[in-house]
Each structure stands twice: as C-alpha cells, then as structure tokens.
Scaffold this motif. Structure first.
Motif, PDB file in Angstrom:
ATOM      1  N   PHE A   7     -47.429  -8.827 -21.025  1.00  0.00           N
ATOM      2  CA  PHE A   7     -46.411  -7.907 -20.518  1.00  0.00           C
ATOM      3  C   PHE A   7     -46.821  -7.303 -19.173  1.00  0.00           C
ATOM      4  N   ASP A   8     -45.812  -7.025 -18.346  1.00  0.00           N
ATOM      5  CA  ASP A   8     -46.077  -6.299 -17.115  1.00  0.00           C
ATOM      6  C   ASP A   8     -46.100  -4.806 -17.404  1.00  0.00           C
ATOM      7  N   GLY A   9     -46.214  -3.993 -16.367  1.00  0.00           N
ATOM      8  CA  GLY A   9     -46.337  -2.550 -16.545  1.00  0.00           C
ATOM      9  C   GLY A   9     -45.135  -1.884 -17.197  1.00  0.00           C
ATOM     10  N   LYS A  10     -43.972  -2.539 -17.130  1.00  0.00           N
ATOM     11  CA  LYS A  10     -42.762  -1.982 -17.742  1.00  0.00           C
ATOM     12  C   LYS A  10     -42.590  -2.411 -19.194  1.00  0.00           C
ATOM     13  N   GLY A  11     -43.295  -3.465 -19.593  1.00  0.00           N
ATOM     14  CA  GLY A  11     -43.109  -4.006 -20.941  1.00  0.00           C
ATOM     15  C   GLY A  11     -42.290  -5.280 -20.943  1.00  0.00           C
ATOM     16  N   ASP A  12     -41.928  -5.767 -19.734  1.00  0.00           N
ATOM     17  CA  ASP A  12     -41.223  -7.046 -19.640  1.00  0.00           C
ATOM     18  C   ASP A  12     -42.206  -8.200 -19.771  1.00  0.00           C
ATOM     19  N   LEU A  13     -41.712  -9.297 -20.290  1.00  0.00           N
ATOM     20  CA  LEU A  13     -42.529 -10.504 -20.415  1.00  0.00           C
ATOM     21  C   LEU A  13     -42.858 -11.053 -19.033  1.00  0.00           C
ATOM     22  N   LYS A  14     -44.124 -11.351 -18.786  1.00  0.00           N
ATOM     23  CA  LYS A  14     -44.532 -11.962 -17.525  1.00  0.00           C
ATOM     24  C   LYS A  14     -44.124 -13.432 -17.512  1.00  0.00           C
ATOM     25  N   ASP A  15     -43.574 -13.871 -16.388  1.00  0.00           N
ATOM     26  CA  ASP A  15     -43.213 -15.290 -16.206  1.00  0.00           C
ATOM     27  C   ASP A  15     -42.337 -15.813 -17.332  1.00  0.00           C
ATOM     28  N   GLY A  16     -41.327 -15.034 -17.699  1.00  0.00           N
ATOM     29  CA  GLY A  16     -40.434 -15.448 -18.783  1.00  0.00           C
ATOM     30  C   GLY A  16     -39.653 -16.704 -18.436  1.00  0.00           C
ATOM     31  N   ALA A  17     -39.651 -17.660 -19.349  1.00  0.00           N
ATOM     32  CA  ALA A  17     -38.932 -18.912 -19.130  1.00  0.00           C
ATOM     33  C   ALA A  17     -37.471 -18.777 -19.534  1.00  0.00           C
ATOM     34  N   LEU A  18     -36.648 -19.642 -18.974  1.00  0.00           N
ATOM     35  CA  LEU A  18     -35.232 -19.742 -19.331  1.00  0.00           C
ATOM     36  C   LEU A  18     -34.926 -21.201 -19.628  1.00  0.00           C
ATOM     37  N   THR A  19     -34.053 -21.418 -20.601  1.00  0.00           N
ATOM     38  CA  THR A  19     -33.664 -22.788 -20.930  1.00  0.00           C
ATOM     39  C   THR A  19     -32.162 -22.946 -20.766  1.00  0.00           C
ATOM     40  N   LEU A  20     -31.763 -23.943 -19.997  1.00  0.00           N
ATOM     41  CA  LEU A  20     -30.353 -24.258 -19.791  1.00  0.00           C
ATOM     42  C   LEU A  20     -29.919 -25.330 -20.770  1.00  0.00           C
ATOM     43  N   TYR A  21     -28.756 -25.125 -21.383  1.00  0.00           N
ATOM     44  CA  TYR A  21     -28.218 -26.067 -22.365  1.00  0.00           C
ATOM     45  C   TYR A  21     -26.763 -26.398 -22.052  1.00  0.00           C
ATOM     46  N   THR A  22     -26.319 -27.544 -22.560  1.00  0.00           N
ATOM     47  CA  THR A  22     -24.899 -27.849 -22.671  1.00  0.00           C
ATOM     48  C   THR A  22     -24.670 -28.318 -24.104  1.00  0.00           C
ATOM     49  N   TYR A  23     -23.452 -28.752 -24.418  1.00  0.00           N
ATOM     50  CA  TYR A  23     -23.140 -29.242 -25.757  1.00  0.00           C
ATOM     51  C   TYR A  23     -22.525 -30.633 -25.658  1.00  0.00           C
ATOM     52  N   LYS A  24     -23.164 -31.581 -26.326  1.00  0.00           N
ATOM     53  CA  LYS A  24     -22.672 -32.961 -26.375  1.00  0.00           C
ATOM     54  C   LYS A  24     -22.513 -33.372 -27.830  1.00  0.00           C
ATOM     55  N   GLY A  25     -21.395 -33.993 -28.120  1.00  0.00           N
ATOM     56  CA  GLY A  25     -21.178 -34.448 -29.488  1.00  0.00           C
ATOM     57  C   GLY A  25     -21.274 -33.338 -30.509  1.00  0.00           C
ATOM     58  N   GLY A  26     -20.899 -32.133 -30.093  1.00  0.00           N
ATOM     59  CA  GLY A  26     -20.934 -30.989 -31.010  1.00  0.00           C
ATOM     60  C   GLY A  26     -22.311 -30.400 -31.228  1.00  0.00           C
ATOM     61  N   LYS A  27     -23.307 -30.840 -30.431  1.00  0.00           N
ATOM     62  CA  LYS A  27     -24.660 -30.329 -30.605  1.00  0.00           C
ATOM     63  C   LYS A  27     -25.211 -29.784 -29.287  1.00  0.00           C
ATOM     64  N   ARG A  28     -26.000 -28.729 -29.411  1.00  0.00           N
ATOM     65  CA  ARG A  28     -26.626 -28.143 -28.231  1.00  0.00           C
ATOM     66  C   ARG A  28     -27.647 -29.127 -27.655  1.00  0.00           C
ATOM     67  N   THR A  29     -27.572 -29.351 -26.340  1.00  0.00           N
ATOM     68  CA  THR A  29     -28.405 -30.367 -25.690  1.00  0.00           C
ATOM     69  C   THR A  29     -29.120 -29.755 -24.492  1.00  0.00           C
ATOM     70  N   LEU A  30     -30.417 -29.985 -24.416  1.00  0.00           N
ATOM     71  CA  LEU A  30     -31.242 -29.422 -23.361  1.00  0.00           C
ATOM     72  C   LEU A  30     -30.870 -29.977 -21.989  1.00  0.00           C
ATOM     73  N   LEU A  31     -30.746 -29.081 -21.007  1.00  0.00           N
ATOM     74  CA  LEU A  31     -30.569 -29.483 -19.606  1.00  0.00           C
ATOM     75  C   LEU A  31     -31.881 -29.321 -18.834  1.00  0.00           C
ATOM     76  N   ALA A  32     -32.480 -28.120 -18.926  1.00  0.00           N
ATOM     77  CA  ALA A  32     -33.717 -27.883 -18.181  1.00  0.00           C
ATOM     78  C   ALA A  32     -34.384 -26.602 -18.646  1.00  0.00           C
ATOM     79  N   VAL A  33     -35.710 -26.538 -18.496  1.00  0.00           N
ATOM     80  CA  VAL A  33     -36.473 -25.310 -18.681  1.00  0.00           C
ATOM     81  C   VAL A  33     -36.928 -24.842 -17.299  1.00  0.00           C
ATOM     82  N   THR A  34     -36.660 -23.583 -16.991  1.00  0.00           N
ATOM     83  CA  THR A  34     -36.959 -23.094 -15.647  1.00  0.00           C
ATOM     84  C   THR A  34     -37.509 -21.684 -15.717  1.00  0.00           C
ATOM     85  N   LYS A  35     -38.030 -21.195 -14.597  1.00  0.00           N
ATOM     86  CA  LYS A  35     -38.507 -19.807 -14.506  1.00  0.00           C
ATOM     87  C   LYS A  35     -37.964 -19.190 -13.233  1.00  0.00           C
TER      88      LYS A  35
END
Length: 379
Positions: free
Chosen positions: A351-379
């Motif tokens: 955690f940083d000084g505020k209590g936020d996660l350091k270098d928090g990742a984000l994951t982008l998704y779409t939906y194909k065939g009715g299922k959640r599908t990964l697009l990319a992991v980014t920061k």
C-alpha cells in the motif's frame, strides 16, 4: 490391568487441560457486503472469498503472542445501503473484531470507514474503487484493487484510441461508485480527444431506461458508458437492443461479471460489451487464480462471480500483518499492515501512504459466445 490415579496426578491433569484451553484465542474478522438486494450475488461472492481464507488459516494452527489462534468470520449484511452499512460497522466494532474485510460498494465503504477509523480497526476493501475512500486521511483504510481514477482513465483512453469512438454517451446510477467511475471515464475520454455528447442518470434500483436511452439514441453515440452495477447494466443492454441501439457498451468492474450474460440476455451481443476489472494477473501468474477458482467451485458449487479472490487475499494479507506483529490487536499490527509486502494470488499487495494498492493492475474484457473473454491486463 487396573489403573490407579493419585490426587496430585489428577490435579496436575486438570490444570494442564485448563491451561491448554486458555491458550486458544478466538480472533474475529468482520466481513460486510450486500447479502440482500440487487447486489447480493456480489456481496456473497466476496464473503465466500473471505470465508475460504479464514478456513485455510484455521488449518495452519497459527500462534500469536503464545496463543493458538482460531479465526472466526463475522459476516454482516449492508444491502448496499449507507445507513445499513454504518449500523453493520457499529455492530462489528461492538463485537471487537480485529479487522474488517469490506465493504463491497464505495457508497457503503466510505461512510463506514470513519467508524472503523474512530475505533482504530483496520478495514481492507476488496472492491471499493472510489478515490474518496482513501483520500479521507484514515490510517485504517486500505484497498486491494486499483481505484476509479486508474480504471476510468484506462477505459476512456481505450474507447477513443482503440475503439475509435468519437461521440460518447455516459449514464451513471448516482451512487458513489457509479458517479465516480463515470466522471473518471469522462476525463479519460477528453484527454484522448473524444467528445461526450450526452450525460444521463438513473439509480441503482431502476428497471426502465427507455426515456434516457431514447434521448441518447438521437445523439448517435459510438459508445455508451454505464457507471453502475450489473443488476442495472444487464436490463439496460436488453432495452438498448429493443431500441435498436448498436453502440459499444462500456463499464467498470461493476458490470464486468460472470452474471452479466444472464442479466443481459440477447442484449449482450457479440463483443459489444467492453469492461474493466480493478485487478488482474498476467498470463505468467494465472495458475494461482485458476487454482483458486477451482477450489471456490469445489467449496461452494458455483463459479466465482466477482471479487472473491480479492477478499481472500485481503484476509490473508491481514493475517500476515498479524504474524509479523505477533499480535491480533489492531493497534499493534496496523503498522505492519501499512507496510505489508504480501504475494497474493491476485498479485503483490503493498500500500501507498493513503492505503491505495501500489501498481494496481486492470483487466479489460469483452464477451464472446456469452462468456467473459480476456482482452488485456494493463497498469
């Protein structure tokens, strides 16, 4: 063979048994989320993750301050309502819990955080993303996911630069989470050179969106962004299809769930939805998450819905801080939690000084065939 007992031996045995019993210490960990109402499937998912961590900890036979520790999860329902959230927080403080995992929603996490701060009890949210939560200056407030400023900006940039959207409509549900992520998304859009052509509002219990969608349709947006949860986003997608709106539909982690396909039905479309989850692991570290999902399904008979893995990691990070401090008392282990460096299945927790996660990742998704599908992991 006949056994004989001396009085001294009997007394010694009784004293040993009493001493052994006195050495076990129950440590209560609170969890709060909506177990009733439209977000109940998400709240129960987080609770399940925290419970798995507690059960795992109890198999390890941890010792703190010379006492064998038995962790106990005290779960409370806030129904995604700020008033119920503060009542639940007060109940946990009165129960003398050592930590709180929660709440789910930003709109409940923020008002409850002052109560925990006043009591000196560490609070780790596995899913609240509104930046205001950690901007209050409370030393007890932490989160194990990226915040809306990061998430909204990434989605806004993606809408313009990757999807090529020029005209964008925004709807939010006026909750702390929905409004917050929508505002950050708008900033990202404008920074990337896009244009917001419509702003509309609903609430987190609405079911009829025809009026606002009709108004949006006339602006011919390339993307419709919704700040809110899947229980509202799903029906909104259904009504978009009924009105012939074919715009891409974007949102934050509130809609980025395994439940969205069932809620949206035919409105889900094929690769029509793009969403971001506050968290995510790269392919090289995917096995740990896959193993957790398999264990979750074996334990509960259902798939992970939302942020169960983050609630699991939050609980284990708290326990790791307790071990470093050799104490379950909040005042003693809080400094260790603030400087924790814990390798979880969702990534590294620090955690940083505020209590936020350091270098928090984000994951982008779409939906194909009715299922959640990964697009990319980014920061």
């Amino acid at each position: 063979m006949k056994q004989t007992f001396t009085v001294a031996a009997l007394i010694s045995g009784l004293l040993f048994a009493a001493g052994a019993g006195a050495q076990e210490q129950t440590v209560r960990i609170g969890h709060v989320g909506p177990i009733t109402g439209p977000d109940a499937h998400m709240g129960k998912d987080n609770e399940n993750g925290a419970r798995m961590a507690v059960e795992e900890l109890n198999t390890k036979g941890l010792t703190l301050a010379g006492k064998k520790i038995r962790f106990q999860l005290q779960a409370e329902d806030d129904a995604a309502d700020p008033k119920q959230a503060t009542a639940a927080a007060t109940k946990l403080v009165d129960a003398r819990v050592s930590a709180v995992i929660g709440h789910l929603n930003s709109g409940t996490t923020i008002p409850a955080s002052k109560i925990y701060s006043d009591a000196g009890i560490p609070q780790v949210s596995p899913s609240a993303t509104n930046p205001k939560y950690t901007q209050q200056g409370f030393k007890t407030a932490f989160r194990v996911v990226a915040n809306d400023a990061q998430l909204g900006n990434v989605l806004g940039q993606y809408a313009v630069k990757t999807l090529g959207a020029k005209n964008i409509a925004i709807i939010d549900d006026r909750t702390a989470y929905g409004q917050g992520v929508a505002e950050e998304f708008a900033k990202g859009v404008k920074a990337a050179g896009g244009k917001v052509v419509a702003n509309q509002y609903t609430n987190n219990k609405a079911t009829d969106f025809n009026a606002i969608l009709t108004a949006i349709k006339s602006r011919k947006p390339d993307v419709v962004f919704f700040g809110g949860m899947d229980a509202v986003g799903g029906p909104m997608l259904r009504q978009m299809k009924q009105l012939g709106i074919t715009s891409k539909f974007m949102g934050g982690d509130g809609i980025c769930t395994g439940s969205l396909p069932g809620l949206a039905g035919a409105g889900l479309g094929e690769e029509q939805v793009v969403c971001a989850e506050a968290g995510g692991v790269p392919e090289s570290e995917k096995k740990g998450m896959d193993d957790f999902r398999a264990a979750y399904k074996k334990r509960y008979g259902i798939d992970v819905v939302y942020n169960a893995a983050y609630a699991y990691d939050a609980t284990l990070a708290v326990a790791a801080a307790m071990q470093k401090a050799d104490s379950w008392e909040p005042a003693k282990y809080l400094p260790e939690l603030a400087k924790i460096n814990y390798k979880g299945i969702t990534g590294n927790i620090a955690f940083d000084g505020k209590g936020d996660l350091k270098d928090g990742a984000l994951t982008l998704y779409t939906y194909k065939g009715g299922k959640r599908t990964l697009l990319a992991v980014t920061k």
